[in-house]
Design a protein around this motif. Structure first.
Motif, mmCIF file in Angstrom:
data_model
loop_
_atom_site.group_PDB
_atom_site.id
_atom_site.type_symbol
_atom_site.label_atom_id
_atom_site.label_comp_id
_atom_site.label_asym_id
_atom_site.label_seq_id
_atom_site.Cartn_x
_atom_site.Cartn_y
_atom_site.Cartn_z
ATOM 1 N N LYS A 110 0.828 -1.207 0.000
ATOM 2 C CA LYS A 110 0.000 0.000 0.000
ATOM 3 C C LYS A 110 0.862 1.256 0.000
ATOM 4 O O LYS A 110 0.542 2.243 -0.667
ATOM 5 N N SER A 132 -7.895 -3.257 -1.959
ATOM 6 C CA SER A 132 -7.653 -1.803 -1.930
ATOM 7 C C SER A 132 -6.462 -1.384 -2.776
ATOM 8 O O SER A 132 -6.323 -0.211 -3.122
ATOM 9 N N GLY A 135 -7.913 -0.362 -5.657
ATOM 10 C CA GLY A 135 -9.094 0.392 -5.300
ATOM 11 C C GLY A 135 -8.773 1.862 -5.127
ATOM 12 O O GLY A 135 -7.908 2.408 -5.836
ATOM 13 N N ASP A 137 -6.996 3.417 -3.101
ATOM 14 C CA ASP A 137 -5.596 3.725 -2.806
ATOM 15 C C ASP A 137 -4.710 3.653 -4.047
ATOM 16 O O ASP A 137 -3.578 4.132 -4.038
ATOM 17 N N ASP A 180 -9.891 -6.559 4.148
ATOM 18 C CA ASP A 180 -10.453 -6.574 2.788
ATOM 19 C C ASP A 180 -11.079 -7.928 2.478
ATOM 20 O O ASP A 180 -12.101 -8.016 1.792
ATOM 21 N N GLY A 395 -12.382 -1.645 -8.675
ATOM 22 C CA GLY A 395 -11.638 -0.864 -7.713
ATOM 23 C C GLY A 395 -11.559 0.577 -8.171
ATOM 24 O O GLY A 395 -12.578 1.261 -8.336
#
Length: 398
Positions: A110, A132, A135, A137, A180, A395
């Motif tokens: 991330k 994510s 997504g 991010d 998630d 996403g």
């Protein structure tokens, strides 16, 4: 020979040599994975082995694309977000890599996403899983060959055959991967009539599951219907074995979980007949790429390829396909080539969804079979779950 002719010949020779040197200039790819001091280290090593095998397969053993050798540069994130960001920036900046592949932990990965955007260079996510990452991010420089949490959990829900008589308690690690995953599982159950009665989240590295197991037992034991504890944990600690030792069958409670790497599968011998979903088991896919991977890995390492070896190979095959098809080797041309691109992998055909760059791919419904002649429990194939059977949420969108 005149001086003019000599000078012209020298100039032509110089141009020829320069052209030859340019033709041999390597294309640099960074592998950004944690390879020191963490239980996930084995995942990283499998992914890197798979990537190297994928380059070999895709280039017929030459390691060359369009006359250029592929140079792999290894970067160790040490599973620390600050170190990961630094080494990716170093790869993009100082090493001038064309693109990078990584990382292993969803939490660490991330932190890499904004680095790719800052340098305007591609990061192919492999093997981190969290939804994510492609997504909110994510960004347009992120492509993801690894499966995501929604694939894990939609396939798991399909394997559980949910209906109004199913009651589920979930156990997951308290970070992006686990959170998630359970969010995706709840979405997969929506509309099936199945009941999620409680969610338990534990820190990474947990080895004592007594307290969360007791809470799950209490939430499930009085329900009328099929009762299941779903475990979604990437690390060690043997949660399935330890919860099984607490005798959930006293309350007619089953345990279910997804597949795992070969060193973990011996623990699955405790649950013969258990059904779930797996990303990859070397006997499940039937295609030429997987046949080559299985035979080559067995020959060189005296073992079959594992979970993340296949993923690393899929990433390498995507890189070579993109390099072969892009009009030029710069970020925008590569993005154009990769959006919507399909390519063959050990799992069959994968396709980068244009909207969010997630690779759509098959999953495998399995049933555990125990064979005394095999060291691990065998996730025997029930059937392949095709991408079109799973409603994978979008996403990031442009």
């Amino acid at each position: 020979m005149t001086l003019r002719a000599i000078l012209a010949g020298a100039a032509a020779l110089g141009m020829s040599m320069a052209g030859a040197a340019f033709a041999e200039e390597p294309v640099k790819i960074a592998l950004v994975h944690g390879i020191s001091g963490h239980s996930f280290e084995v995942f990283s090593k499998q992914a890197q082995t798979g990537f190297e095998l994928g380059i070999e397969y895709a280039t017929d053993g030459t390691g060359m694309v369009k006359g250029h050798p592929i140079e792999i540069i290894h970067k160790d994130t040490q599973f620390k977000p600050d170190v990961a960001r630094a080494v990716l920036a170093e790869a993009y900046g100082d090493d001038d890599v064309l693109l990078a592949v990584g990382a292993t932990s969803s939490g660490v990965t991330k932190g890499l996403l904004p680095i790719a955007e800052e340098y305007e260079k591609i990061l192919i996510v492999e093997p981190a899983v969290a939804d994510s990452l492609t997504g909110p991010d994510g960004n347009r420089y992120i492509f993801k060959t690894s499966r995501n949490s929604s694939m894990d959990m939609q396939a798991q829900a399909i394997a559980l055959k949910p209906d109004e008589n199913l009651y589920v308690a979930t156990l997951a690690e308290d970070y992006a991967f686990g959170r998630d995953g359970i969010t995706a599982f709840k979405a997969a159950l929506d509309g099936t009539g199945a009941n999620l009665v409680t969610e338990e989240y534990i820190p990474q590295g947990t080895s004592d599951f007594t307290a969360p197991a007791e809470r799950m037992f209490n939430a499930l034991k009085d329900k009328e219907g099929r009762k299941v504890i779903l475990i979604y944990i990437a690390g060690g600690g043997d949660p399935m074995g330890k919860i099984k030792a607490m005798q959930p069958e006293r309350f007619d409670i089953e345990i279910s979980t997804g597949g795992h790497i070969l060193p973990v599968l011996p623990t699955y011998k405790q649950v013969p007949g258990m059904e779930g979903a797996i990303y990859y088991y070397y006997e499940s896919p039937q295609n030429e790429v997987n046949d080559w991977l299985v035979s080559t890995h067995q020959e060189r390492f005296d073992s079959p390829p594992d979970f993340f070896t296949a993923g690393g190979m899929a990433a390498a095959l995507a890189v070579v396909k993109a390099l072969e098809t892009a009009e030029e080797w710069e970020t925008e041309a590569l993005i154009e080539a990769m959006e919507g691109m399909s390519w063959e992998t050990p799992k069959g055909t994968m396709t980068f969804r244009p909207e969010d760059h997630q690779a759509l791919q098959s999953m495998y419904h399995f049933k555990i079979r125990v064979d005394d002649g095999v060291d691990w429990a065998i996730p025997e194939l029930v059937r392949e779950i095709k991408p079109e059977e799973m409603n994978i949420p979008l996403g990031r969108t442009e």
